[in-house]
Design a protein around this motif. Structure first.
Motif: not given
Length: 600
Positions: A229-230, A264-271
């Protein structure tokens, strides 16, 4: 008394008591209506259509500037380069009808969006910051992935071929040679002046303006990336073993990743202010800056989240029952998620979000556009116009109160006492009148410069305006008092021992108050124009605090006047309409108070 005489008597009595709309002017029994001077002035003023037009226009502007900022607040320090110089309109979420019922994937850019339907056709909508965005390549096959960035688009067709269009600066139009002939592309992204592509083998490729978004991929991470993500300054990746790694050598708040999610992470998001990670248990963890409440995940969604996405300052979560939840900045309704539908995928652009239901229907929410466009810092002109109007009107009103108070006091004393007192005060009035206001204010502003705060500068402007604009009113009040002090009721007040201060302010001034009101009304418009002139010249209220004057100051270049019309049209119309309305009210009051003024 005969029956005929009785009828005549009762008819006469009825007309005397109640009047009759059928009575002729010659009827000696018609009663002449007697009304007070105040009622006469009011009726004359109300019957003046131009004056009433001024009242209505001014009330609309005044109430809008005083009340609407409560619902449309501004942050003076707010800037957003992604929203620069956007024209008025509300079409940023205008998804084409042929896509809205058959959507497969949606991607939101800075002010526009792109999407593909289930047949692989591509669509675009919104405000295009670059005209080249309309040049969709004709040789694409069935599109399977698409991504919108700041001002360019990246697409992938079913043959594994990449296409890009829009901004071609910083070599954005030159797809990396390492990706030619590659057919195992997993994820693509058109970021902030940067393009990113991830292959199935876990290798990430970037090209574009890497001076703005520096990407440093550790050797142990390259080849082990599952998702990335960016935002406008950073890229973060999720590795295949569930770890989160920021691809930057510069330590920041984005590096403070909670230990609970690592591995343990399966998804990420970034503001632009914070990051979020989803664990295999459906829980969301956040880190970074707590601006707009980005770190406050709704407790009721914990354990139920399936997917995350993020815009500039907000997060959106897809829950296990197909519903949505959002938190963060909601200035443009970014967190107002739709209800009543079951969604299978979500995506977020800069200030817009999209969701696709099981039947392919596209739901959208967030920023639709701007009523009056944006300026060169990406600030909403409508919000700044309201706040600027409140500032301009406040400065004008307080300045008029100061000048009116001084003018009444000096004019009243000079007119009543006369003689040496009159000569002294009138010479003082002439001295003040001889001071050129604009040069004096400009010199004072240049001398003080940065030595005073912005609040002190605003107070200083109000005081200077008030102190230097009272002489005309003082002369007017003096002349009226000179005429009134010789009236019989003033002589009677002196005879019964009323104090001189009481005679001036209790008996004389109420008889000249109407003239003072007219003068103060006209001075209000003059003070507003003077403040706007100072701010326009750069010596009044300065950025980022808005006034109508400094809004016009930022729009005085030939490019803005010729191409970005909304930046000067709306402030100039507001200022012009407000001052004209006040002048119409003042002229109407003058005509109502002194009807003979129309004959002169």
């Amino acid at each position: 008394m005969s029956k005929q005489n009785k009828s005549s008597f009762f008819l006469m009595l009825k007309r005397m008591l109640f009047g009759s709309k059928h009575s002729s002017p010659e009827d000696i029994f018609s009663e002449e209506q007697i009304q007070s001077p105040g009622i006469t002035v009011l009726k004359t003023f109300v019957s003046n259509k131009i004056a009433m037009f001024g009242v209505i226009c001014f009330l609309i502007l005044f109430l809008s500037c005083m009340i609407l900022p409560i619902f449309f607040p501004i942050e003076n320090a707010y800037q957003d380069v992604t929203q620069m110089n956007i024209a008025p309109g509300f079409d940023m979420l205008s998804v084409p009808k042929s896509l809205s019922d058959n959507g497969k994937q949606i991607s939101g850019g800075s002010t526009f969006g792109v999407g593909i339907d289930k047949e692989g056709y591509i669509y675009e909508w919104g405000r295009f910051p670059n005209e080249k965005l309309k040049n969709i390549p004709k040789d694409m096959g069935k599109v399977v992935q698409v991504s919108a960035g700041l001002d360019h688009v990246l697409a992938l067709d079913e043959k594994g071929q990449l296409f890009t269009w829009g901004n071609d600066r910083f070599m954005l139009g030159d797809i990396s040679l390492d990706l030619l002939g590659v057919t195992d592309i997993k994820q693509i992204m058109a970021g902030y002046q940067l393009s990113l592509v991830l292959r199935e083998n876990g290798r990430l490729y970037t090209w574009g303006n890497e001076n703005l978004v520096r990407v440093s991929i550790p050797k142990e991470v390259q080849g082990n990336i599952d998702k990335f993500v960016s935002n406008t300054g950073l890229v973060i990746v999720l590795t295949k073993d569930g770890r989160i790694v920021p691809l930057s050598n510069n330590t920041s708040a984005f590096h403070n990743i909670p230990e609970e999610v690592q591995g343990n992470a399966v998804d990420i998001a970034l503001t632009d202010r914070a990051g979020a990670a989803l664990t295999s248990q459906g829980r969301v963890y956040t880190w970074g800056s707590d601006s707009y409440g980005l770190l406050h995940v709704p407790e009721e969604i914990q354990g139920r989240v399936k997917e995350l996405c993020a815009g500039r300052y907000h997060f959106v979560a897809l829950l296990d029952d197909g519903t949505l939840s959002a938190w963060g900045d909601t200035t443009f309704g970014q967190t107002d998620v739709p209800s009543g539908s079951s969604f299978v995928s979500i995506s977020s652009g800069y200030f817009q979000s999209y969701g696709i239901t099981e039947k392919g229907k596209v739901e959208k929410w967030g920023l639709k556009g701007y009523l009056m466009g944006t300026d060169d810092f990406g600030r909403d002109i409508f919000r700044r116009l309201l706040a600027g109007g409140r500032m301009t009107m406040t400065i004008g009103a307080i300045s008029v109160i100061i000048s009116t108070t001084i003018g009444i006091f000096v004019g009243g004393i000079a007119g009543y006492y006369g003689g040496k007192v009159d000569n002294l005060l009138m010479r003082l009035t002439e001295i003040v009148s001889s001071i050129p206001f604009l040069p004096f204010a400009i010199i004072l502003s240049a001398v003080l410069g940065s030595k005073i705060t912005e609040a002190q500068r605003i107070s200083l402007i109000m005081v200077i305006l008030g102190i230097l604009t009272w002489p005309p009113l003082a002369r007017l009040v003096r002349g009226q008092v000179l005429a009134e002090r010789e009236q019989e009721f003033i002589i009677a007040a002196k005879a019964i021992g009323v104090k001189e201060a009481g005679i001036i302010f209790r008996y004389i001034l109420p008889n000249v108050i109407t003239v003072i009101i007219v003068n103060a009304t006209l001075d209000f418009a003059t003070c507003m124009l003077t403040e706007s002139s100072l701010s326009f010249l750069g010596f009044g209220v300065v950025e980022p605090n808005p006034t109508w004057g400094n809004m016009l100051n930022t729009a005085k270049s030939s490019k803005v006047i010729g191409e970005l019309w909304w930046r000067w049209v709306f402030p100039s119309i507001s200022l012009g309409l407000c001052t004209i309305s006040i002048n119409c009210i003042g002229d109407g009051l003058r005509d109502a108070i002194d009807p003979k003024s129309n004959e002169r």
